[in-house]
Design an enzyme around this catalytic site. Structure first.
Site, PDB file in Angstrom:
ATOM      1  N   ASP A  92       0.847  -1.197   0.000  1.00  0.00           N
ATOM      2  CA  ASP A  92       0.000   0.000   0.000  1.00  0.00           C
ATOM      3  C   ASP A  92       0.885   1.252   0.000  1.00  0.00           C
ATOM      4  O   ASP A  92       0.390   2.374  -0.061  1.00  0.00           O
ATOM      5  CB  ASP A  92      -1.024  -0.005   1.142  1.00  0.00           C
ATOM      6  CG  ASP A  92      -0.404  -0.081   2.520  1.00  0.00           C
ATOM      7  OD1 ASP A  92       0.834  -0.177   2.610  1.00  0.00           O
ATOM      8  OD2 ASP A  92      -1.160  -0.046   3.516  1.00  0.00           O
ATOM      9  N   SER A  93       2.214   1.039  -0.017  1.00  0.00           N
ATOM     10  CA  SER A  93       3.151   2.141  -0.291  1.00  0.00           C
ATOM     11  C   SER A  93       2.825   2.786  -1.634  1.00  0.00           C
ATOM     12  O   SER A  93       3.302   3.883  -1.923  1.00  0.00           O
ATOM     13  CB  SER A  93       4.596   1.628  -0.294  1.00  0.00           C
ATOM     14  OG  SER A  93       4.737   0.496  -1.138  1.00  0.00           O
ATOM     15  N   LYS A 142      -1.074  -9.370   3.064  1.00  0.00           N
ATOM     16  CA  LYS A 142      -0.271  -8.891   4.200  1.00  0.00           C
ATOM     17  C   LYS A 142      -1.111  -7.893   4.981  1.00  0.00           C
ATOM     18  O   LYS A 142      -1.801  -7.058   4.376  1.00  0.00           O
ATOM     19  CB  LYS A 142       1.017  -8.234   3.715  1.00  0.00           C
ATOM     20  CG  LYS A 142       1.849  -7.615   4.853  1.00  0.00           C
ATOM     21  CD  LYS A 142       3.258  -7.278   4.426  1.00  0.00           C
ATOM     22  CE  LYS A 142       3.410  -5.969   3.696  1.00  0.00           C
ATOM     23  NZ  LYS A 142       2.958  -4.781   4.453  1.00  0.00           N
ATOM     24  N   GLU A 151       9.702  -4.131   9.991  1.00  0.00           N
ATOM     25  CA  GLU A 151      10.090  -2.837   9.403  1.00  0.00           C
ATOM     26  C   GLU A 151      10.662  -1.909  10.475  1.00  0.00           C
ATOM     27  O   GLU A 151      10.044  -1.701  11.530  1.00  0.00           O
ATOM     28  CB  GLU A 151       8.874  -2.181   8.723  1.00  0.00           C
ATOM     29  CG  GLU A 151       9.211  -0.823   8.119  1.00  0.00           C
ATOM     30  CD  GLU A 151       8.176  -0.299   7.126  1.00  0.00           C
ATOM     31  OE1 GLU A 151       7.182  -0.991   6.853  1.00  0.00           O
ATOM     32  OE2 GLU A 151       8.382   0.836   6.650  1.00  0.00           O
ATOM     33  N   ASP A 203      -1.019  -6.184  -0.152  1.00  0.00           N
ATOM     34  CA  ASP A 203      -1.322  -5.515   1.117  1.00  0.00           C
ATOM     35  C   ASP A 203      -2.823  -5.325   1.296  1.00  0.00           C
ATOM     36  O   ASP A 203      -3.529  -4.960   0.347  1.00  0.00           O
ATOM     37  CB  ASP A 203      -0.671  -4.128   1.134  1.00  0.00           C
ATOM     38  CG  ASP A 203       0.559  -4.091   2.012  1.00  0.00           C
ATOM     39  OD1 ASP A 203       0.745  -5.015   2.838  1.00  0.00           O
ATOM     40  OD2 ASP A 203       1.351  -3.138   1.869  1.00  0.00           O
ATOM     41  N   GLU A 232      -1.078  -5.424   8.828  1.00  0.00           N
ATOM     42  CA  GLU A 232      -0.209  -4.853   9.861  1.00  0.00           C
ATOM     43  C   GLU A 232      -0.761  -5.115  11.255  1.00  0.00           C
ATOM     44  O   GLU A 232      -1.970  -5.042  11.467  1.00  0.00           O
ATOM     45  CB  GLU A 232      -0.074  -3.337   9.633  1.00  0.00           C
ATOM     46  CG  GLU A 232       0.546  -3.003   8.290  1.00  0.00           C
ATOM     47  CD  GLU A 232       0.707  -1.494   8.068  1.00  0.00           C
ATOM     48  OE1 GLU A 232       0.451  -0.696   9.003  1.00  0.00           O
ATOM     49  OE2 GLU A 232       1.116  -1.121   6.952  1.00  0.00           O
TER      50      GLU A 232
HETATM   51  O1  KIV Z   1       3.625  -1.079   1.549  1.00  0.00           O
HETATM   52  C1  KIV Z   1       4.785  -1.518   1.448  1.00  0.00           C
HETATM   53  O2  KIV Z   1       5.490  -1.327   0.453  1.00  0.00           O
HETATM   54  C2  KIV Z   1       5.301  -2.290   2.578  1.00  0.00           C
HETATM   55  C3  KIV Z   1       6.778  -2.521   2.608  1.00  0.00           C
HETATM   56  C4  KIV Z   1       7.450  -1.302   3.056  1.00  0.00           C
HETATM   57  C5  KIV Z   1       7.125  -3.702   3.436  1.00  0.00           C
HETATM   58  O3  KIV Z   1       4.559  -2.668   3.434  1.00  0.00           O
END
Ligand code: KIV
Length: 281
Positions: free
Chosen positions: A44-45, A113, A182, A83, A115
């Site tokens: 989600d970056s 993924k 992280e 994510d 958090e």
């Molecule tokens: O969103 C993302 O790119 C991430 C990485 C920084 C692990 O969660």
């Protein structure tokens, strides 16, 4: 060879490091897959590096599905992890399972993924029970940026370090197949990696982790403004792009582009006939 949660686990067991990179589109995913990266994360970056927001919070489920679809089309071999964006799993277990299902069913992800530690273990268990592998994410969890008050290293006090270790054990017990760590001090990440049976994938967490993940725009020198301390630039694609674009502008302006080799030809007789026809009408 298709990478899976099991092949990543085997890599940990045999001491072979795991490589993961982010990608958000077909072309980048294809290049990464051809290079042999083990896993691709549709992070989600993308809210920051593709959409230009200050954090990851505005990213929606529909956007994650859209980008996951493009990436999974381009990467037949990598283990595709998508994510779960902010508020796609926090509200209820049912929503978490339904949204994880969309990333697999519509997006083509192999895993999702999310958090958090102890507080999301019920979500992890429910998603795994629905036959969807889950990668956990601990340490600096960017969706909690407003709680942390910025993007800061986590686990520096005894209590916080102990909580991180306990959270890692709990997400493993809940069924996670790997954990992203992280911005965690490297000695702490090393202890966590040695305490877990499942692989740890570090970003700013040192080389004691079982694998590494980086945001691809950071490691290719394409990020403008602040880049985090851990983001080593492996190739300056950002500068290469700038050089290429400047050369295109210069050659287009001068008329040097397009030259003969980038142009299509036609029989001169046809052109003559066309000109005559035009003149006589
Ligand atoms: O969103 C993302 O790119 C991430 C990485 C920084 C692990 O969660």
């Amino acid at each position: 060879m298709k990478n899976t949660a099991s092949t990543l686990l085997k890599q940990k067991q045999s001491g072979e490091k795991i490589t993961m990179l982010t990608a958000y589109d077909y072309t980048t995913a294809r290049i990464e897959d051809e290079c042999g990266v083990n896993s691709i994360l549709i992070g989600d970056s993308l809210g920051m590096v593709m959409q230009g927001f200050d954090d990851t919070l505005p990213v929606t489920m529909d956007q994650m599905v859209y980008h996951t679809k493009m990436v999974s089309k381009g990467a037949p071999n990598a283990f595709i992890v998508a994510d779960m964006p902010f508020m796609s799993y926090q509200v209820s277990i049912e929503q978490a399972v339904a949204n994880a299902g969309r990333l697999v069913k519509e997006g083509g992800a192999n895993a999702v993924k999310l958090e958090g530690g102890a507080e999301v273990c019920d979500r992890i268990k429910a998603i795994v029970d629905a036959s969807i592998p889950v990668v956990a994410h601990l340490g600096l969890t960017p969706q909690s940026v407003n709680v942390f008050g910025g993007f800061k290293v986590q686990g520096k006090t005894y209590e916080k370090a102990e909580k991180l270790l306990n959270d890692a054990l709990k997400v493993q017990d809940a069924g996670a197949c790997a954990v992203v760590l992280e911005c965690v001090p490297s000695k702490l990440a090393d202890i966590i990696s040695k305490s877990l049976l499942i692989p740890t994938i570090g970003i700013g967490a040192g080389n004691g982790c079982d694998g590494q993940v980086l945001v691809y725009t950071d490691m290719l020198g394409m990020t403008t403004g602040h880049t985090p301390k851990f983001a080593k630039i492996f190739a300056d694609a950002g500068q290469a792009m700038k050089d290429g674009i400047a050369a295109y502008i210069e050659q287009t302006n001068s008329g040097a582009f397009p030259s003969e080799e980038h142009t299509f030809s036609i029989d001169d007789e046809i052109i003559e006939k066309l000109k005559k026809g035009k003149l006589s009408s």
